[in-house]
Design a protein around this motif. Structure first.
Motif, PDB file in Angstrom:
ATOM      1  N   ILE A 147      41.720  48.157  34.663  1.00 58.69           N
ATOM      2  CA  ILE A 147      42.275  47.015  33.910  1.00 58.69           C
ATOM      3  C   ILE A 147      43.810  47.103  33.886  1.00 58.69           C
ATOM      4  O   ILE A 147      44.498  46.090  34.097  1.00 58.69           O
ATOM      5  CB  ILE A 147      41.714  46.971  32.461  1.00 58.69           C
TER       6      ILE A 147
ATOM      7  N   LEU B 196      40.083  38.519  29.069  1.00 64.62           N
ATOM      8  CA  LEU B 196      38.893  38.133  29.836  1.00 64.62           C
ATOM      9  C   LEU B 196      38.270  39.313  30.589  1.00 64.62           C
ATOM     10  O   LEU B 196      37.285  39.136  31.301  1.00 64.62           O
ATOM     11  CB  LEU B 196      39.250  37.009  30.832  1.00 64.62           C
ATOM     12  N   CYS B 197      38.846  40.494  30.409  1.00 64.61           N
ATOM     13  CA  CYS B 197      38.263  41.682  31.041  1.00 64.61           C
ATOM     14  C   CYS B 197      37.081  42.175  30.212  1.00 64.61           C
ATOM     15  O   CYS B 197      37.023  41.970  28.998  1.00 64.61           O
ATOM     16  CB  CYS B 197      39.304  42.797  31.136  1.00 64.61           C
ATOM     17  N   GLU B 198      36.163  42.856  30.906  1.00 64.35           N
ATOM     18  CA  GLU B 198      35.034  43.460  30.190  1.00 64.35           C
ATOM     19  C   GLU B 198      35.552  44.626  29.358  1.00 64.35           C
ATOM     20  O   GLU B 198      36.538  45.277  29.743  1.00 64.35           O
ATOM     21  CB  GLU B 198      34.009  44.033  31.177  1.00 64.35           C
TER      22      GLU B 198
ATOM     23  N   ASN C  52      30.880  41.231  25.080  1.00 65.59           N
ATOM     24  CA  ASN C  52      31.179  42.158  26.181  1.00 65.59           C
ATOM     25  C   ASN C  52      32.628  42.093  26.630  1.00 65.59           C
ATOM     26  O   ASN C  52      33.072  42.930  27.410  1.00 65.59           O
ATOM     27  CB  ASN C  52      30.319  41.846  27.412  1.00 65.59           C
ATOM     28  N   LEU C  53      33.356  41.070  26.197  1.00 67.41           N
ATOM     29  CA  LEU C  53      34.734  40.896  26.676  1.00 67.41           C
ATOM     30  C   LEU C  53      35.722  41.452  25.645  1.00 67.41           C
ATOM     31  O   LEU C  53      35.391  41.595  24.460  1.00 67.41           O
ATOM     32  CB  LEU C  53      35.004  39.414  26.954  1.00 67.41           C
TER      33      LEU C  53
ATOM     34  N   ARG D  98      44.555  37.238  30.562  1.00 68.59           N
ATOM     35  CA  ARG D  98      43.757  37.880  31.624  1.00 68.59           C
ATOM     36  C   ARG D  98      43.130  39.172  31.085  1.00 68.59           C
ATOM     37  O   ARG D  98      41.986  39.488  31.388  1.00 68.59           O
ATOM     38  CB  ARG D  98      44.633  38.167  32.847  1.00 68.59           C
TER      39      ARG D  98
ATOM     40  N   TYR E 188      45.248  45.982  37.037  1.00 64.23           N
ATOM     41  CA  TYR E 188      45.098  44.521  37.189  1.00 64.23           C
ATOM     42  C   TYR E 188      46.181  43.746  36.436  1.00 64.23           C
ATOM     43  O   TYR E 188      46.731  42.777  36.946  1.00 64.23           O
ATOM     44  CB  TYR E 188      43.697  44.129  36.707  1.00 64.23           C
TER      45      TYR E 188
END
Lengths: 206, 138
Positions: free
Chosen positions: B73, B56-58, B20-21, B53, B76
């Protein structure tokens, strides 16, 4: 102690799914504190790579199944520290078992390299040959193979890694960061594959 | 190796196994494009520190949420939204292709075995040498 309001908010975001940055933000917020807390529990002599791996697993397991955590019972930090420390203990015990076997094999392999004479135990010699064959298969790339040899020979100084990886032209902090990362990645692959191999050979021997 | 400092890079590395990542498809994209983190950061117009980072986002959800998720994203990690969308699309296509290739591999290997079995039989000694070079007896 229950979850703090911020922890509770993160937990809700993760449970709801569909927030693409919730996990990354949580990791960014808690990662260093988790590594520090688990290191403290594990003792400062503990292998920092094992500690980080355990923290990583705990965070990723929580990401996969946030419903396993009850924010009414304890803080999220406490829950993750507990989970990571348990993973660390299991990994450490496994590592000890593997290392006991691995060290004796590598010592024999090094003696053989130095021409220390024939090995009395044929099984050990066959296993060493098989071990190096397995390593050759795992790391066909000559640079990676060179790093494996540095790791096996317990080289801790960053310079040989930097040189091998051709990082000499980069700024020194970047050299060290990339060398450590490469060492970490390869040590992890080596450990995982050797554990698998040793487990398999152990089972076949029984 | 003194001065050990925790690093999200290591978590991002572990996250590559999580479907999912974004870590897995991004890694494949970097490998296939021959990019390191710094080069990927340049493509995305963000800082080097943002790359773990991002990993590690979906993965963004499919349309109609894709744009919204990519915007989220991009904000971010302070990256260029269009570039990020393109990289994510490319990374996911490569991953899909590589899965298709992996799925087809047993068939290709079986086809190769079939071809080999159709070759004239070698003498016994050659057959045993073939076995050992194949790794089966190691």
């Amino acid at each position: 102690m229950q979850a703090t309001p911020q922890e509770y908010q993160f937990h809700q975001r993760l449970r709801a799914r569909g927030d693409p940055i919730a996990f990354a933000e949580l990791a960014e917020w808690l990662y260093d504190a988790l590594v520090q807390d688990v290191s403290k529990r594990a003792g400062y002599q503990a292998d920092p790579i094992l500690v980080e791996e355990a923290v990583g697993q705990a965070l990723l397991d929580y990401h996969d199944k946030p419903e396993g955590y009850d924010p009414g019972r304890m803080s999220l930090l406490g829950y993750l520290v507990m989970s990571a420390y348990r993973d660390f203990q299991n990994a450490f015990a496994r590592e000890q078992r593997v290392q006991a076997h691995q060290v004796s094999l590598f010592d024999l392999a090094l003696q053989e390299d130095e021409g220390a004479g024939s090995l009395e135990n044929l099984d050990d010699q066959l296993q060493i040959e098989e071990l190096w064959a397995v390593i050759d298969e795992m790391f066909p790339d000559p640079v990676e193979r060179g790093i494996v040899e540095l790791i096996i020979h317990h080289v801790h100084a960053p310079e040989p890694y930097i040189h091998l990886l051709h990082l000499d032209e980069l700024p020194s902090n970047e050299q060290i960061r990339l060398a450590k990362l490469a060492q970490y990645r390869i040590a992890r692959r080596l450990r995982r594959n050797l554990t698998r191999w040793l487990t398999r050979t152990g089972e076949e021997a029984q | 190796m003194k001065h050990y400092k925790p690093s999200l890079d290591r978590l991002a590395q572990l996250a590559q196994e999580r479907p999912n990542l974004l870590a897995g498809p991004l890694q494949l994209y970097k490998e296939q494009e021959g990019l390191d983190d710094q080069q990927l950061a340049t493509v995305l117009g963000c800082e080097l520190e943002a790359i773990p980072r991002l990993a590690l986002c979906e993965r963004p959800r499919p349309a109609p949420h894709f744009r919204e998720d990519v915007e989220h994203i991009a904000a971010y990690i302070h990256a260029d939204m269009l570039q990020l969308a393109m990289v994510i699309r490319a990374a996911e296509s490569r991953e899909a292709l590589s899965h298709r290739y992996e799925a087809a591999r047993p068939t290709l290997l079986a086809a190769r075995d079939q071809d080999e079995s159709e070759e004239p039989q070698a003498p016994d000694i050659a057959a045993s040498e073939y076995e050992s070079s194949d790794g089966s007896s190691r």
